[in-house]
Each structure stands twice: as C-alpha cells, then as structure tokens.
Design a protein around this motif. Structure first.
Motif, short mmCIF file in Angstrom:
data_model
loop_
_atom_site.label_atom_id
_atom_site.label_comp_id
_atom_site.label_asym_id
_atom_site.label_seq_id
_atom_site.Cartn_x
_atom_site.Cartn_y
_atom_site.Cartn_z
N GLY A 192 0.84 -1.20 0.00
CA GLY A 192 0.00 0.00 0.00
C GLY A 192 0.87 1.23 0.00
N MET A 193 0.25 2.40 -0.02
CA MET A 193 1.01 3.66 0.07
C MET A 193 1.78 3.70 1.39
SD MET A 193 0.37 5.62 -2.59
CE MET A 193 0.54 7.35 -2.15
N ILE A 194 1.10 3.13 2.43
CA ILE A 194 1.83 2.93 3.69
C ILE A 194 1.53 1.52 4.17
CG2 ILE A 194 1.99 5.30 4.55
CD1 ILE A 194 -0.50 5.04 5.95
N GLU A 195 2.46 0.97 4.94
CA GLU A 195 2.22 -0.34 5.52
C GLU A 195 2.08 -0.14 7.03
OE1 GLU A 195 5.38 -3.19 4.73
OE2 GLU A 195 4.85 -4.27 6.56
N THR A 196 1.09 -0.80 7.63
CA THR A 196 0.91 -0.61 9.07
C THR A 196 1.13 -1.92 9.81
OG1 THR A 196 -1.46 -1.02 8.83
CG2 THR A 196 -0.72 1.28 8.80
#
Ligand SMILES: Cc1ncc(C[n+]2csc(CCOP(=O)(O)OP(=O)(O)O)c2C)c(N)n1
Ligand code: SF4
Lengths: 404, 299
Positions: free
Chosen positions: A250-254
């Motif tokens: 994704g645009m960020i990984e959490t």
C-alpha cells in the motif's frame, strides 16, 4: 522461483525483467553492483539493451533522459554524492515528463565522508518532481521497481520514479526473493512503447524550450497534479500486482496500529526492526504500532491521517535532518495531521545517521520517550537525537576548546 | 554542391542581426536536412533557434553542460530501437558549453564512440549571459569578467593562447575534426557533409563573430570572419583519423593580425601605442601556430 538475492541484484533483476532498452549509470558505493550486474546481463546476451558506461552521474541522468526522450525504456541507479551530482538533471527528467526509473541505494552525504546509509541523499531530491518509494527488503526492491515502471509509464502520471533502499542494510544483504517469470511480468508490465512525445523524425517537436511568465506556472501545476493523481494509479497498480504476484503493498504499511496509542512512523529498512521491537513492547503492555511510509512522493497525507487519527502520540523516526529545522519526514507527517480533530503529540526522533545501526534498543528507547512525552503532556524539545552519543559531543567540545 | 531550397533555421528566430551562430546553423542544416535530431546546450542558440515556431526536425535544448551525454543517450536509444540508420545527430553548442562546462560530457561521449557531429559555434565568450570570458576567449580580449582597467588589459590568458579544442578533440582519436568559418561556406558545408558520413564522433569548431560581444557592426560579420582566416588568426584545417592534418586555406600573403583586431571593440585597447609589444607578441604567436600547423600537415 525463489533465489537468494542481494538488494542490488534484486534491482538489476527487476530492470532485466522490465526489459529495459537503455541503461546509463556510474558506479558509487553501495550502488555499484547494480550497474555491474546489468553490464554482465548485457554482455551475456541475457538482456537486449544498450549499456552506456558514462563518465559521471550528471551524464548518467542526462543520457538516461536523452534515451527516454528518444523512446526507450530506461533505467539507472545511484547514491549519495552521485545523486547530488544529478540534481539539476532530475528536474529536467521530470519536467520533460519522462518515465525513467532509478534505483537509489541510500547513503549519507559528505562532509565528513561516510559510505553508510541514511536518507539524506534522496530526501534532498524531494522537490525534483520524482516519485519516491522507500522499501524495506530485497523482495520489495524487486517488486517496487516493476511497480515503478508501471506507474511512471501510466499516461495519467508520466513522471520519473526513484526506488530507494538503505545502502548495505538492503543493498548488500542477501535474502530469499521470489523472482517472477518474464511472462508474469509481461502481464503486469506490457512491452514498452513510448506513449509520450518523443524525438520522432515523422513528427518533429521541440523539447525544453523557454516558457515565459505567462505559462511557466501552469507547467509546474500540471506536474504537481499528475503527482497527486499518481496516488490512485499507484493503488491500482498495487492491486493488480497483488493479483498476479500475490504480494500486497500500500502507500503505507501498518503494523499493530488498530488499537495503538503510540505510533512510530518512518522509512526503509529500519521498519523491520521497528516491527520486532513493537512485539517486545506490546508484550510489556505498551500499545505501540508502526506506519511505514512506502510512497513518500506523492505523500500519502490521507492514508497516514487515517492511521494516526486515534493515536495519542506519534514518533517520527527520521534518518535525516534538515539542518536548522527538523527531520524531513517529521515535517511531512505534521502536515498530514493538520486536519485531524485531535492532533496528536508528534516527536521527531532523529536516529541512524551515517549508517548507525537502528537497533531494537534504539526503537524501544524511542517508544519510551514517546510514552513519557505523551504522559507529561507537551513541553519538551520536539527534535530528539535519540542515539546521538553525548560523550562524543563533549569530547568534541573539549577538543574545540583546546584548539580555540 | 547541391543545396536544398528549404530553410531549417529561419522565420522569426530571435538572434541579433548578423549573428554568425545563426548563419552557421542555417548552413549546417542545409546539409543535414530533415533527418536530423539537433541538440543545443544553453546559450544564444537555444534562444535564437529554440523557441518560437514549428520545428522542421526534432530538437532538444539539453542543459548548459550535458549536450554530449544527452546525445549519447539518444544514440543508444535509437540503436536499441533499431532506428539509428538515416538519422543525423548533431549537437550545436557554444564555446562555453563546449570547452568549459560541457567539456567532460563531450569528452566522455566521443571517448565512448557515439556517432554524432558536434559543432561548436565559437563566439569566444559567454554571450547569452552578457559577454563574459570563456576558455575560448583570446588573449587580450575585453569581456565583462576580464575588463580593461588601470591594472588589467583584458583576458590575461597566462598560457598565451586559447584552449585548442580541435587538437584536444583530435587527440581523443576520433575520425574527423575540423575548424570552419561562415566566410568560407563551401569549405564549411563540405566539412559538415564529411563529418556526417564518418562512422563515429566528429567535431567541427566554427568561429562565430558576435556583434555585441565583439563590438562589430552586424553587416561586418562575414568580413570579420574572413579576416580571421586571412590573418591566420583562425586558420582552417581538418584532421582525419586523429592524426592526418590538412590546412585548407594557406593565404599567400597573410594580412597582419592588427588588421583583424582593429575591426573589433574588444581589442581596441591593444592598438594603443603603449601596447605595441603586446601586439607584436600576438603576431608572433599567430605566426608560430600557423607554422606548426603546416609542419603537422607535412609530417
Ligand atoms: C549550470 C549553468 N550555469 C550557468 C548558466 C547560465 N548560462 C546560460 S548560457 C551561459 C553562457 C553560454 O555560453 P556559450 O556556451 O559560449 O554560448 P553563447 O551564449 O555564447 O551562445 C551561461 C553561463 C546555466 N544556464 N547553467
Ligand atoms: S549575442 Fe552574439 S552570439 Fe548571441 S545572438 Fe547575438 S550575435 Fe549571436
């Protein structure tokens, strides 16, 4: 097929799978082996490409944009001083809207000299109009370079992309990497045909001519809008990538952010250590989570804000510093939180410059500082040099006093 | 020589009246024709030629210092795509972009053997930024960064003469290098033709009088360019295979250099009585150089 690949080999494999037409590059540690691998692919006939062993990085970027403008799929790689030497030309590549992909093995900048990782080099190129992806491991290097070509070449974007990974930590560590077949890659990234204006004898055009005050701003705005639109394109490409290759980005990984009160945000390889540290802290009862920023340009403002909306405090791990201000990632994170109803406390945690290892201890210390700050309410300096050695600073001062 | 009627550098271009760089581009493109991709590095020509009006062949303004590497990329891409045949790749760049800031990129490109013609239009200064000295400014010329004053007599050039770019290029061992002048159009255009036919890099150094930079009347461009050759100040010669010299014009009775210098404001101070010895030194240097060129031809 699973193979043991270093980050640099993974980058070269990705360029080979993308069937690039032209590679122009110049050696610099820790990027050098990317160029060497590609040169050997070309020499062995594994890759049908023109390899230009240029005489400088300024020329590497110049030859790359010349080739791209002539209608070729192009790839290059650099680091540190080399990336800085390209600076002027980076604007040219993005201004001409050329879908060049560059691997960046992150390395700090002189002076003093260091060959080890931090993010100062690529973050210093933040405003050049290139998309920037930061990746954590060798698999992500390979996958993201394929993604980068796909996004760069999308007509809605047509902008160059940097894929950044930490020197030595990723570039020189070998890991098992799932290397896709060229058929798989082709179904994700079709064979190249330039879909932008090129140097074409049948349709002559002029490139990089003057723009006067009546039009210059509009070119810049268009570039900015394309970059913003890239967010959508990146997500689509990632979804398609997941379908074919089974790996999801994704645009960020959490990580463990659902109920997190404290969230650590950062880029690159250190985020693996952050994940491991979070497990330890969680077992001690601290509600910590992690957000790894994968796409730094375009910046994922909305995605990040959503992840951070319930956090009490956010710690930004900055492997860089904008001298006289704060860490660079911190500024971006602050900007994305402006629209939240309850703005969390945000600390800027500078660490890991010039290749200093970001250990579990460093991350645990960072999380504890964050917890302290969050409990005490605000009031402390927001820029904290987490792993700077006070003794060394004192020695320096003593030395300076003697000299002075 | 068969020349097309078609003009590739014309119609509302922005150069000063009488600009030799524009004349030189016009002549070169008469030879290279429509199957040309041209690069200008930053300088007068990218303003003169590089905006305003539909192009007749693809054109890129590169940057100031990277024309050599941009053309390398174009050459490689056309090869990779199977479209290299039949395209004339030409860099047309100023002396600043060539002998100074773009030197590295040019040297790298010819060293790698890319096939392209590099024409340096040498107006002996950075004209686009308002007449500053370059590595090609001749001894004694007054520019805005080497002005004449109580303690200075223009460009000091401690090593005597300007960077000898033609021999530097020939020393790379490239197939063809030459000097040229717009006052000898047939010689120049033949050289462009030869250069475009060789298999590898070629280089032409074109002396290009500049009215504001040199302090001449626009109508005198060609006369001044001719005097540069007739005085042996800017001799015409070519070098094939990096070694074989041919001097193209050998004035029976070379005119005194003074006559050439006297046409230009930038040298006016040298003509004053107290600078007679300077003038004598310049004349000696010009004579020695021409003698040297002749000796290269015969060796
Ligand atoms: C990196 C860089 N430095 C400086 C400039 C400013 N500049 C533009 S043109 C020019 C001089 C060009 O000189 P030359 O190549 O001799 O061409 P001319 O102007 O004589 O046509 C300079 C210094 C620039 N564009 N880029
Ligand atoms: S300043 Fe000189 S070189 Fe530039 S356009 Fe005018 S005459 Fe030509």
């Amino acid at each position: 097929m699973r193979q043991y690949l270093s980050g640099t080999k993974a980058a070269a494999e990705a360029a080979k799978l993308a069937e690039v037409n032209v590679v122009a590059a110049y050696p610099i540690t820790p990027q050098t082996s990317i160029v060497e691998y590609l040169a050997s692919f070309v020499a062995n006939g594994e890759l049908q490409a023109q390899m230009i062993p240029v005489e400088s990085e300024h020329s590497a970027m110049s030859a790359t944009y010349g080739a791209s403008l002539a209608g070729a799929r192009t790839f290059t790689a650099s680091s540190s001083q080399g990336l800085c030497l390209m600076h002027e030309v980076l604007f040219m590549a993005s201004g001409l809207r050329l879908p060049i992909v560059m691997a960046v093995a992150n390395r700090s900048l002189a002076s003093p000299v260091s060959i080890f990782a931090d993010h100062q080099d690529s973050l210093a190129q933040r405003d050049t109009g290139w998309l920037q992806f930061y990746v954590e491991n060798c698999q992500e290097v390979l996958d993201t370079i394929l993604l980068a070509f796909r996004v760069a070449e999308d007509q809605r974007v047509l902008l160059p992309v940097m894929v950044c990974f930490d020197g030595f930590y990723v570039s020189h560590i070998s890991e098992p990497v799932d290397v896709p077949t060229s058929e798989q890659v082709k179904s994700f990234l079709p064979a190249f045909r330039a879909n932008y204006p090129t140097l074409d004898l049948t349709s002559p055009k002029m490139f990089n001519v003057m723009a006067f005050p009546d039009s210059f701003e509009e070119f810049q705005r268009d570039k900015h809008e394309s970059m913003r639109k890239a967010t959508k394109v990146i997500k689509e490409a990632m979804d398609h990538f997941a379908q074919i290759f089974g790996r999801n980005y994704g645009m960020i990984e959490t990580y463990r952010t659902e109920d997190a009160e404290l969230v650590l945000v950062g880029l690159g390889s250190m985020m693996g250590t952050v994940k491991a540290s979070i497990d330890i802290l969680r077992s001690e009862g601290l509600k910590v989570g992690m957000a790894k920023i994968k796409a730094f340009r375009p910046f994922p403002f909305a995605e990040l804000a959503e992840v951070l909306q319930n956090a009490k405090a956010v710690g930004v791990l900055d492997r860089d510093i904008s001298f006289g201000s704060t860490g660079i990632v911190y500024q971006e994170v602050l900007a994305s939180l402006k629209h939240l109803e309850h703005e969390p406390l945000v600390l800027d945690l500078i660490a890991g410059l010039g290749g200093r290892d970001i250990t579990v201890d460093t991350v645990v210390k960072s999380a504890r500082l964050l917890q302290e700050a969050s409990e005490a309410g605000y009031g402390k300096d927001r820029v904290i040099w987490v792993d700077a050695n006070q003794d060394l600073l004192d020695i320096w001062k003593v030395g300076a006093a003697h000299v002075g | 020589m068969d020349l097309p009627e078609e003009e590739f550098v014309a119609h509302g271009r922005g150069g000063c009246p009488g600009c030799a760089a524009v004349i030189g581009a016009r002549m070169a493109t008469k030879i290279s024709g429509k199957k040309t991709i041209m690069i200008n590095s930053t300088g007068c020509m990218c303003v003169n030629y590089g905006y305003n009006g539909a192009p007749l062949f693809p054109y890129v303004h590169s940057l100031f210092e990277n024309a050599g590497s941009v053309i390398s990329g174009i050459d490689a891409a056309l090869k990779a795509l199977g479209r290299r045949e039949d395209v004339n790749l030409i860099v047309y760049a100023g002396d600043g972009g060539t002998v100074d800031i773009g030197f590295q990129a040019l040297s790298g490109a010819v060293d790698r053997g890319h096939r392209f013609l590099y024409i340096c239009y040498d107006n002996e200064g950075y004209m686009n930024t308002g007449v500053q000295r370059s590595g090609a400014t001749p001894y004694g010329a007054s520019t805005t960064t080497t002005p004449v004053g109580a303690k200075a007599k223009g460009e000091p050039r401690p090593l005597g003469r300007k960077k000898d770019m033609v021999r530097v290029m020939a020393a790379h061992g490239i197939p063809y290098t030459a000097t040229a002048s717009i006052a000898y159009p047939l010689d120049y255009m033949r050289k462009v033709q030869t250069a475009l036919q060789v298999d590898g890099p070629s280089y032409i150094h074109l002396l290009s009088p500049c009215s504001p930079g040199w302090g001449i009347e626009p109508k005198d461009t060609v006369t001044v360019a001719r005097l540069a050759v007739q005085t042996n100040f800017a001799p015409l010669y070519e070098i094939t295979g990096g070694a074989a010299f041919k001097v193209n014009i050998k004035p029976q009775k070379p005119k005194p250099v003074r006559e050439y210098l006297a046409t230009q404001k930038r040298f006016r101070h040298l003509l004053a009585k107290e600078n007679e010895s300077e003038l004598e030194l310049i004349q000696q240097a010009v004579d020695a150089r021409f003698k040297y060129l002749l000796s290269c031809e015969n060796s």
